[in-house]
Design an enzyme around this catalytic site. Structure first.
Site, PDB file in Angstrom:
ATOM      1  CD  GLU A  51      22.588  -4.363  39.743  1.00 45.91           C
ATOM      2  OE1 GLU A  51      21.565  -4.872  40.255  1.00 45.91           O
ATOM      3  OE2 GLU A  51      22.893  -3.182  39.902  1.00 45.91           O
TER       4      GLU A  51
ATOM      5  CD  GLU B 201      17.873  -3.776  37.221  1.00 45.54           C
ATOM      6  OE1 GLU B 201      17.972  -3.721  35.979  1.00 45.54           O
ATOM      7  OE2 GLU B 201      18.698  -4.381  37.940  1.00 45.54           O
TER       8      GLU B 201
ATOM      9  CB  ALA C 292      16.293  -7.534  43.581  1.00 48.05           C
TER      10      ALA C 292
ATOM     11  N   GLY D 246      19.566  -7.737  39.377  1.00 44.29           N
ATOM     12  CA  GLY D 246      20.548  -8.047  40.417  1.00 44.29           C
ATOM     13  C   GLY D 246      21.345  -9.300  40.085  1.00 44.29           C
TER      14      GLY D 246
HETATM   15  N1  T1G Z   1      11.279 -11.488  41.878  1.00 46.61           N
HETATM   16  C1  T1G Z   1      10.239 -12.222  42.370  1.00 46.61           C
HETATM   17  N2  T1G Z   1       9.492 -13.078  41.622  1.00 46.61           N
HETATM   18  C2  T1G Z   1       9.808 -13.198  40.320  1.00 46.61           C
HETATM   19  C3  T1G Z   1      10.864 -12.460  39.735  1.00 46.61           C
HETATM   20  C4  T1G Z   1      11.614 -11.582  40.571  1.00 46.61           C
HETATM   21  N3  T1G Z   1      12.654 -10.868  40.106  1.00 46.61           N
HETATM   22  N4  T1G Z   1      10.913 -12.803  38.411  1.00 46.61           N
HETATM   23  C5  T1G Z   1       9.939 -13.702  38.198  1.00 46.61           C
HETATM   24  N5  T1G Z   1       9.265 -13.931  39.336  1.00 46.61           N
HETATM   25  C6  T1G Z   1       8.149 -14.871  39.508  1.00 46.61           C
HETATM   26  C7  T1G Z   1       6.927 -14.434  38.715  1.00 46.61           C
HETATM   27  O1  T1G Z   1       6.161 -13.510  39.465  1.00 46.61           O
HETATM   28  C8  T1G Z   1       6.218 -15.762  38.527  1.00 46.61           C
HETATM   29  O2  T1G Z   1       5.579 -16.065  39.763  1.00 46.61           O
HETATM   30  C9  T1G Z   1       7.369 -16.764  38.376  1.00 46.61           C
HETATM   31  O3  T1G Z   1       8.536 -16.115  38.944  1.00 46.61           O
HETATM   32  C10 T1G Z   1       7.664 -17.093  36.927  1.00 46.61           C
HETATM   33  O4  T1G Z   1       7.829 -15.840  36.273  1.00 46.61           O
HETATM   34  C11 T1G Z   1      18.794  -4.520  42.698  1.00 46.61           C
HETATM   35  C12 T1G Z   1      16.346  -3.836  41.858  1.00 46.61           C
HETATM   36  C13 T1G Z   1      12.806 -14.263  34.604  1.00 46.61           C
HETATM   37  C14 T1G Z   1      12.240 -13.735  32.221  1.00 46.61           C
HETATM   38  O5  T1G Z   1      12.835  -7.624  36.343  1.00 46.61           O
HETATM   39  O6  T1G Z   1      11.442 -11.039  33.484  1.00 46.61           O
HETATM   40  O7  T1G Z   1      17.039  -6.865  40.286  1.00 46.61           O
HETATM   41  O8  T1G Z   1       3.208 -16.071  38.917  1.00 46.61           O
HETATM   42  O9  T1G Z   1       5.896 -16.167  34.707  1.00 46.61           O
HETATM   43  O10 T1G Z   1       7.714 -16.115  31.656  1.00 46.61           O
HETATM   44  O11 T1G Z   1      19.285  -3.889  40.513  1.00 46.61           O
HETATM   45  O12 T1G Z   1      10.014 -13.718  35.195  1.00 46.61           O
HETATM   46  O13 T1G Z   1       4.477 -18.210  39.131  1.00 46.61           O
HETATM   47  O14 T1G Z   1       3.776 -16.925  41.182  1.00 46.61           O
HETATM   48  O15 T1G Z   1       7.588 -14.323  34.359  1.00 46.61           O
HETATM   49  O16 T1G Z   1       9.513 -17.848  32.244  1.00 46.61           O
HETATM   50  C15 T1G Z   1      15.019  -7.349  37.951  1.00 46.61           C
HETATM   51  C16 T1G Z   1      11.648 -10.180  36.121  1.00 46.61           C
HETATM   52  C17 T1G Z   1      14.385  -7.245  39.294  1.00 46.61           C
HETATM   53  C18 T1G Z   1      13.138  -9.937  35.937  1.00 46.61           C
HETATM   54  C19 T1G Z   1      11.043 -15.552  33.447  1.00 46.61           C
HETATM   55  N6  T1G Z   1      14.617  -8.568  37.297  1.00 46.61           N
HETATM   56  N7  T1G Z   1      11.273 -11.515  35.688  1.00 46.61           N
HETATM   57  O17 T1G Z   1       9.898 -15.400  32.639  1.00 46.61           O
HETATM   58  O18 T1G Z   1       8.238 -16.741  34.016  1.00 46.61           O
HETATM   59  S1  T1G Z   1      14.771  -5.706  40.068  1.00 46.61           S
HETATM   60  C20 T1G Z   1      13.494  -8.610  36.546  1.00 46.61           C
HETATM   61  C21 T1G Z   1      11.160 -11.810  34.370  1.00 46.61           C
HETATM   62  C22 T1G Z   1      16.439  -5.831  40.415  1.00 46.61           C
HETATM   63  C23 T1G Z   1      18.529  -4.818  41.265  1.00 46.61           C
HETATM   64  C24 T1G Z   1      17.116  -4.587  40.848  1.00 46.61           C
HETATM   65  C25 T1G Z   1      10.628 -13.179  34.052  1.00 46.61           C
HETATM   66  C26 T1G Z   1      11.714 -14.180  33.588  1.00 46.61           C
HETATM   67  P1  T1G Z   1       4.167 -16.867  39.747  1.00 46.61           P
HETATM   68  P2  T1G Z   1       7.303 -15.692  34.792  1.00 46.61           P
HETATM   69  P3  T1G Z   1       8.812 -16.581  32.552  1.00 46.61           P
END
Ligand code: T1G
Length: 696
Positions: free
Chosen positions: A102, A122, A60, A99
């Site tokens: 999911e 999450e 998400a 998500g």
């Molecule tokens: N939402 C918004 N921005 C995101 C994002 C996300 N989920 N993931 C990464 N970014 C942005 C991050 O802030 C950065 O921005 C850029 O992308 C590159 O990220 C309903 C509620 C995917 C392994 O927790 O683990 O789904 O600084 O530097 O090192 O059940 O990003 O460039 O402006 O980390 O190559 C669940 C979180 C969400 C994954 C890539 N998903 N992201 O790593 O790049 S909650 C996560 C990561 C959810 C549902 C629930 C990592 C990555 P900027 P980065 P990276």
């Protein structure tokens, strides 16, 4: 538009393209919904969902959290995907997370490239999978695998996911071609939709949930989300799917609204923000780092060398003599053997990585290094001698870094003819494990040197925070005030165990007294020997520690400090001898001991961090308050679910923080507790620290 739909022969292809990670923003959700609805009405006989760019949907859109949710809500959208009359195939590359996974679980089939990973992280945001994951995953993989994946938040490789029944096929080559072929075969076989929600509820021995609750109450002490995940998985074994979804939704909304998720989401963005240095262009060219020299093969130098070897770089590890070098190389060998034993790497990987580190006692071996990291004893003149020598030996353009914890990097740079190539790379012990790297930008440090070190930090999997030059930079400077209050609470009436219990129950990974024992009480003792009585400050803040050192109780390394330690198990216990020392020193110093409750102990130690952190931001030593949060979470065991000391200040409310600090100033010590001017300013202006930082 971030989502494109096209009909290729009889396959409807949904392509999501929303850089950087195809997060499920409102526009992406609306696009997926429109595409799926179009597919229901057209001549397609199957649907494929795939992503452009570097990864399948990574979750998400975290940036939307905390804002009013907009239709289509993700859970409802995924139920609509699953209700498709035509089979839906999710084609995964990169990391399908949260998500994103999911979405794949709501699809009827899943294929992935061998390099793909899937996960539900999450819990690292203080949340739980809120779009059906807690109900679909257990039905596909079983309750235990689901609990492991969701409570750890650690992704799994495609092959392992296939073994768990989450992926139907691992495909080679072009993913789009493979997805089209897979879809056409489904059509040829007459294979229709296959809904994971219609799979039978997973069977599980009810006792596993109590066992998981007990384990996680320790491993994830104080965290609410893991416990809620267990509740949801337990519900999946007994409730019909819709009821389980409802339970998931209730818990998700509760967690989303809670302080713990707010704190952990803050840390997620803070960690990424910390890499950004406003006055350095994002495209600043970086220097090529292939060969690294490390000076000093002690505990720190050995760990530092491992970081670079683990990232595939060649390392020359230099010591003054063969004995010292041998001890360092032996430490490294032991660390790698431990990694193999814990299943972190294979024996072959350990040998290959370890062999990248070549020991030497000859400075000339550093002549062709692209980066040299000095990691010798904390003595400024010794470090200056080494940098003078490096200045003679190292090639032009080599970056010369010091791992100093406290010393003035400007004074180290000043002894070279190339101060622009000098920087601080402050690792935290154990250096091959702790994630934090304080990058100390000296007055003359060149922009490309800083940019190179920021990029290198990511390569060696460290969380970097840029600090200015002052005694102790960010973390250790604040730690002095935290440690002072711990020592004062001790002599004023508390005990090591009461203080540690208070801070550990509040959320710190380890109480201050155990930290002192771990670091060694003799470290501070030796540093104080070089100071005048005046410079040492209030004896109430160090006399107990010094008395213990003078008794030979140096901490864990000598088997006794504030606690006594079992040599084998390292189990610790309070003993009467250290209590007697505390009482004796209090008497000598005329301190009348009193009962100090846990609330006061926690406030004194944590507000001491906050007050000094405010000063550090105001002086520009830290770029922003959230950088300080990153330092304390990744370097000092501060609980991520409280967001870090500065985020916590906003959570408590600056008016309350200011009031408590003024109270300590008036009741304890005027100098120690003079409120930071920035704190007073923000209270007067009725603004939060986060608002102030955002407006800068
Ligand atoms: N939402 C918004 N921005 C995101 C994002 C996300 N989920 N993931 C990464 N970014 C942005 C991050 O802030 C950065 O921005 C850029 O992308 C590159 O990220 C309903 C509620 C995917 C392994 O927790 O683990 O789904 O600084 O530097 O090192 O059940 O990003 O460039 O402006 O980390 O190559 C669940 C979180 C969400 C994954 C890539 N998903 N992201 O790593 O790049 S909650 C996560 C990561 C959810 C549902 C629930 C990592 C990555 P900027 P980065 P990276």
């Amino acid at each position: 538009m971030p989502v494109k739909y096209e009909l290729l022969d009889d396959v409807g292809v949904v392509t999501i393209s929303s850089p950087p990670v195809n997060a499920l923003s409102h526009a992406v959700r609306a696009g997926i919904q429109s595409a799926i609805r179009q597919a229901q009405a057209d001549d397609s006989k199957a649907v494929v969902i795939l992503c452009a760019g570097r990864t399948f949907v990574a979750g998400a859109d975290i940036k939307e959290f905390g804002k009013p949710p907009m239709d289509p809500w993700l859970p409802e959208l995924l139920n609509e995907v699953e209700a498709s009359s035509k089979p839906v195939v999710a084609a995964i590359h990169g990391t399908a997370l949260g998500g994103g996974l999911e979405l794949a679980l709501a699809s009827h089939y899943r294929i992935a490239l061998p390099s793909a990973k899937v996960g539900l992280p999450e819990v690292k945001l203080g949340l739980l999978p809120g779009a059906g994951g807690t109900q679909r995953l257990p039905r596909l993989a079983g309750a235990i695998a689901a609990l492991d994946l969701m409570t750890s938040g650690v992704p799994m490789a495609a092959e392992a996911a296939q073994t768990q029944g989450l992926i139907d096929a691992i495909v080679e080559g072009d993913l789009t071609d493979a997805a089209l072929s897979f879809a056409k075969k489904l059509i040829a076989d007459g294979a229709g939709p296959r809904c994971s929600s219609e799979l039978p509820a997973p069977e599980a021995d009810p006792s596993i949930f109590a066992e998981y609750r007990r384990t996680l109450a320790k491993r994830a002490r104080g965290q609410i989300a893991p416990q809620k995940i267990i509740d949801c998985v337990e519900a999946s074994t007994s409730l019909p799917f819709p009821d389980g979804l409802q339970k998931e939704r209730e818990h998700f909304m509760e967690l989303m609204a809670g302080a713990q998720s707010a704190g952990m989401r803050h840390v997620f963005f803070a960690e990424r923000e910390a890499r950004k240095v406003p006055d350095i262009a994002k495209d600043t060219p970086t220097r090529d780092i292939k060969k690294v020299g490390v000076i000093g093969a002690g505990t720190m130098g050995s760990g530092i060398a491992m970081n670079f070897a683990n990232a595939g770089l060649d390392v020359s590890l230099l010591e003054v003599n063969d004995d010292a070098l041998g001890r360092g190389l032996e430490t490294i060998a032991k660390n790698y053997a431990g990694g193999v034993k814990r299943g972190k790497m294979t024996q072959e990987q350990a040998v290959a990585t370890r062999n990248r580190i070549v020991g030497t006692t000859n400075y000339e071996k550093l002549a062709d290094a692209d980066l040299v990291v000095e990691a010798v004893f904390e003595n400024l003149s010794l470090k200056q001698d080494i940098f003078e020598r490096l200045d003679e030996i190292c090639k032009p353009g080599a970056i010369l870094a010091t791992n100093t914890s406290y010393q003035d990097v400007n004074k180290i740079a000043a002894v070279t003819r190339r101060p622009e190539d000098v920087i601080g790379l402050h690792f935290f012990s154990p250096a091959h494990i702790m994630k934090l790297l304080e990058i100390v930008r000296a007055d003359s440090t060149a922009d490309d040197v800083l940019a190179t070190c920021l990029s290198l930090a990511k390569k060696i999997r460290k969380v970097a925070v840029v600090a200015g030059v002052c005694y102790g930079f960010i973390g250790n400077r604040m730690l002095q005030h935290y440690g002072r209050e711990a020592q004062l609470c001790l002599i004023e009436g508390s005990t090591p165990d009461a203080i540690d219990t208070a801070l550990q129950q509040w959320g710190m990974a380890m109480g201050p007294m155990r930290v002192f024992d771990l670091a060694g009480l003799d470290v501070g003792y030796k540093a104080r020997q070089g100071l005048s009585v005046e410079e040492r400050g209030d004896p109430k803040a160090y006399r107990i520690a010094d008395a213990l050192v003078e008794m030979g109780r140096l901490g864990q390394k000598s088997g006794a400090g504030f606690y006594t330690y079992d040599a084998e198990s390292r189990d610790y216990k309070v003993d009467d001898e250290s209590i007697a020392v505390i009482e004796r020193e209090a008497e000598v110093l005329g301190v009348v001991r009193r009962e100090i409750d846990a609330g006061e102990i926690v406030d004194r130690l944590i507000f001491a961090l906050i007050n000094e952190g405010m000063k550090i931001v105001e002086e520009g030593i830290a770029q922003r308050p959230s950088d300080i949060d990153v330092v304390y979470i990744y370097g000092y065991g501060f609980p991520a679910y409280r967001g870090g000391p500065m985020h916590y200040a906003d959570t408590v409310g600056l008016v309350e923080v200011y009031k408590r600090i003024c109270g300590f100033r008036d009741s304890l010590d005027e100098d120690n507790w003079s409120p930071a001017p920035l704190l007073k300013k923000l209270v007067d202006e009725k603004t939060t620290l986060a608002e102030w930082a955002a407006a800068r």
